[in-house]
Design a protein around this motif. Structure first.
Motif, short mmCIF file in Angstrom:
data_model
loop_
_atom_site.label_atom_id
_atom_site.label_comp_id
_atom_site.label_asym_id
_atom_site.label_seq_id
_atom_site.Cartn_x
_atom_site.Cartn_y
_atom_site.Cartn_z
N ALA A 150 42.27 120.39 -36.90
CA ALA A 150 43.69 120.12 -37.12
C ALA A 150 44.55 120.81 -36.07
CB ALA A 150 44.08 120.61 -38.52
N VAL A 151 45.78 120.35 -35.98
CA VAL A 151 46.75 121.00 -35.10
C VAL A 151 46.86 122.47 -35.53
CG1 VAL A 151 49.19 121.07 -34.45
CG2 VAL A 151 48.01 118.87 -34.64
N GLY A 152 46.83 123.35 -34.55
CA GLY A 152 46.90 124.78 -34.82
C GLY A 152 45.55 125.47 -34.84
N SER A 153 44.47 124.69 -34.83
CA SER A 153 43.14 125.31 -34.85
C SER A 153 42.65 125.56 -33.42
CB SER A 153 42.14 124.43 -35.61
OG SER A 153 42.00 123.18 -35.00
N ASP A 154 41.73 126.48 -33.29
CA ASP A 154 41.15 126.80 -31.99
C ASP A 154 40.15 125.73 -31.59
OD1 ASP A 154 42.56 129.16 -31.76
OD2 ASP A 154 40.97 130.38 -32.65
N ILE A 155 40.02 125.54 -30.27
CA ILE A 155 39.08 124.54 -29.76
C ILE A 155 38.52 125.01 -28.43
CG2 ILE A 155 40.83 123.18 -28.54
CD1 ILE A 155 39.22 120.66 -29.49
N PHE A 156 37.29 124.59 -28.16
CA PHE A 156 36.66 124.82 -26.86
C PHE A 156 36.17 123.46 -26.37
CE2 PHE A 156 32.94 125.34 -24.19
CZ PHE A 156 33.40 126.23 -23.24
N LEU A 198 37.69 113.85 -30.36
CA LEU A 198 38.97 113.95 -31.06
C LEU A 198 38.79 114.11 -32.56
CD1 LEU A 198 40.98 111.21 -29.13
CD2 LEU A 198 41.24 113.69 -28.92
N SER A 199 37.84 113.37 -33.13
CA SER A 199 37.64 113.45 -34.58
C SER A 199 37.03 114.78 -35.00
CB SER A 199 36.78 112.29 -35.07
OG SER A 199 35.50 112.33 -34.50
N ALA A 200 36.28 115.42 -34.10
CA ALA A 200 35.68 116.71 -34.42
C ALA A 200 36.58 117.88 -34.03
CB ALA A 200 34.34 116.84 -33.69
N ALA A 201 37.73 117.59 -33.46
CA ALA A 201 38.59 118.64 -32.91
C ALA A 201 39.20 119.56 -33.96
CB ALA A 201 39.71 118.01 -32.07
N GLY A 230 46.58 112.86 -30.08
CA GLY A 230 46.99 111.47 -29.97
C GLY A 230 45.80 110.54 -30.15
N ASN A 231 45.99 109.27 -29.83
CA ASN A 231 44.91 108.28 -29.97
C ASN A 231 43.74 108.55 -29.04
OD1 ASN A 231 46.15 106.83 -31.98
ND2 ASN A 231 47.19 105.47 -30.55
N ASP A 232 44.03 108.98 -27.81
CA ASP A 232 42.96 109.20 -26.85
C ASP A 232 43.10 110.54 -26.11
OD1 ASP A 232 45.19 108.53 -25.37
OD2 ASP A 232 44.14 107.14 -24.04
N TYR A 233 43.90 111.42 -26.64
CA TYR A 233 44.12 112.70 -25.97
C TYR A 233 44.44 113.78 -26.99
CZ TYR A 233 49.07 112.17 -26.93
OH TYR A 233 50.28 112.04 -27.58
N LEU A 234 44.41 115.00 -26.50
CA LEU A 234 44.93 116.12 -27.27
C LEU A 234 45.60 117.08 -26.30
CD1 LEU A 234 42.53 118.52 -26.88
CD2 LEU A 234 41.46 117.12 -28.58
N ILE A 235 46.50 117.86 -26.83
CA ILE A 235 47.17 118.87 -26.01
C ILE A 235 46.68 120.23 -26.50
CG2 ILE A 235 49.37 119.92 -25.37
CD1 ILE A 235 50.63 117.12 -25.70
N PHE A 251 47.89 121.86 -21.95
CA PHE A 251 47.13 120.93 -21.12
C PHE A 251 46.90 119.62 -21.88
CE2 PHE A 251 45.99 125.08 -19.49
CZ PHE A 251 46.00 124.90 -18.12
N LEU A 252 47.27 118.51 -21.26
CA LEU A 252 46.99 117.18 -21.81
C LEU A 252 45.56 116.84 -21.40
CD1 LEU A 252 48.19 114.51 -23.13
CD2 LEU A 252 48.38 113.72 -20.78
N ILE A 253 44.69 116.61 -22.39
CA ILE A 253 43.28 116.38 -22.12
C ILE A 253 42.86 115.08 -22.81
CG2 ILE A 253 40.94 117.29 -22.36
CD1 ILE A 253 42.26 120.10 -22.63
N TYR A 254 42.42 114.11 -22.02
CA TYR A 254 41.89 112.87 -22.57
C TYR A 254 40.46 113.12 -23.04
CZ TYR A 254 45.95 110.61 -20.57
OH TYR A 254 47.24 110.25 -20.28
#
Length: 195
Positions: A40-46, A35-38, A13-18, A26-29
């Motif tokens: 695409a949807v479906g990719s792994d993140i730490f 957010l810009s470095a996160a 989202g604008n200020d969060y990701l799930i 988990f909803l994480i602000y």
């Protein structure tokens, strides 16, 4: 406390990701840079995280690195600065840029951040200025501090000024200040005479 989370991005989202991990989303602000470095949807993140516990909510805040998380913790420790304002400030630049604004006492730039007025900016500078080590900022290489200014900072600290005071004096130097250490020192000492 939830110190970090690894999972798959379900939504941004604008200020969060799930982030889904272990079957739980988990909803994480997060700040804009995270957010810009996160990806695409479906990719792994730490993410490095902080869990803020309030009477009516448990809120997770996520950061791409420990420097962001550490600065976030310092910012929310300032009276009148909550998590949303801290995120807004972190979204305005890199952690080193924000630290430079604070160490340099740049109230005008801080006040331009959405949600942060002049009084809040002054409070942030007042409460955090002495906690920002200008020499570490200079050593990080991510700021535009020249070797000459690093040396000037060391001289001012050896004269008894704090690292934050040295940072403020150096930040007050005009952009066309002479490139000699002696002249820059004279101008920096003049700053203390007028303060």
């Amino acid at each position: 406390m939830i110190a970090s989370i690894r999972g798959v991005i379900q939504s941004i989202g604008n200020d969060y990701l799930i982030v889904e991990t272990g079957g739980i989303g988990f909803l994480i602000y997060a700040p804009r840079s995270t957010l810009s470095a996160a990806g695409a949807v479906g990719s792994d993140i730490f993410l490095h995280t902080i869990l803020i516990v309030r009477e009516d909510a448990l809120t997770l805040y996520g950061f791409s690195d420990n420097a962001q998380r550490s600065l976030f913790e310092q910012l929310i420790g300032v009276s009148g600065v909550g998590p949303k304002l801290a995120l807004s400030l972190l979204s305005s630049g890199t952690p080193d840029e924000v630290r430079s604004m604070i160490a340099g006492g740049d109230v005008a730039r801080l006040a331009r951040v959405p949600g942060i007025g002049k009084k809040t900016a002054e409070r942030i500078v007042l409460e955090l200025r002495g906690k920002i080590d200008f020499r570490q900022l200079a050593a990080s290489g991510s700021t535009s501090v020249s070797a000459l200014d690093r040396e000037l900072s060391e001289i001012l600290v050896s004269l008894g000024y704090s690292a934050a005071e040295a940072a403020a004096a150096i930040a007050s130097l005009p952009s066309d200040a002479p490139p000699t250490l002696e002249e820059r020192l004279r101008l920096a000492l003049r700053y203390f005479g007028s303060a």
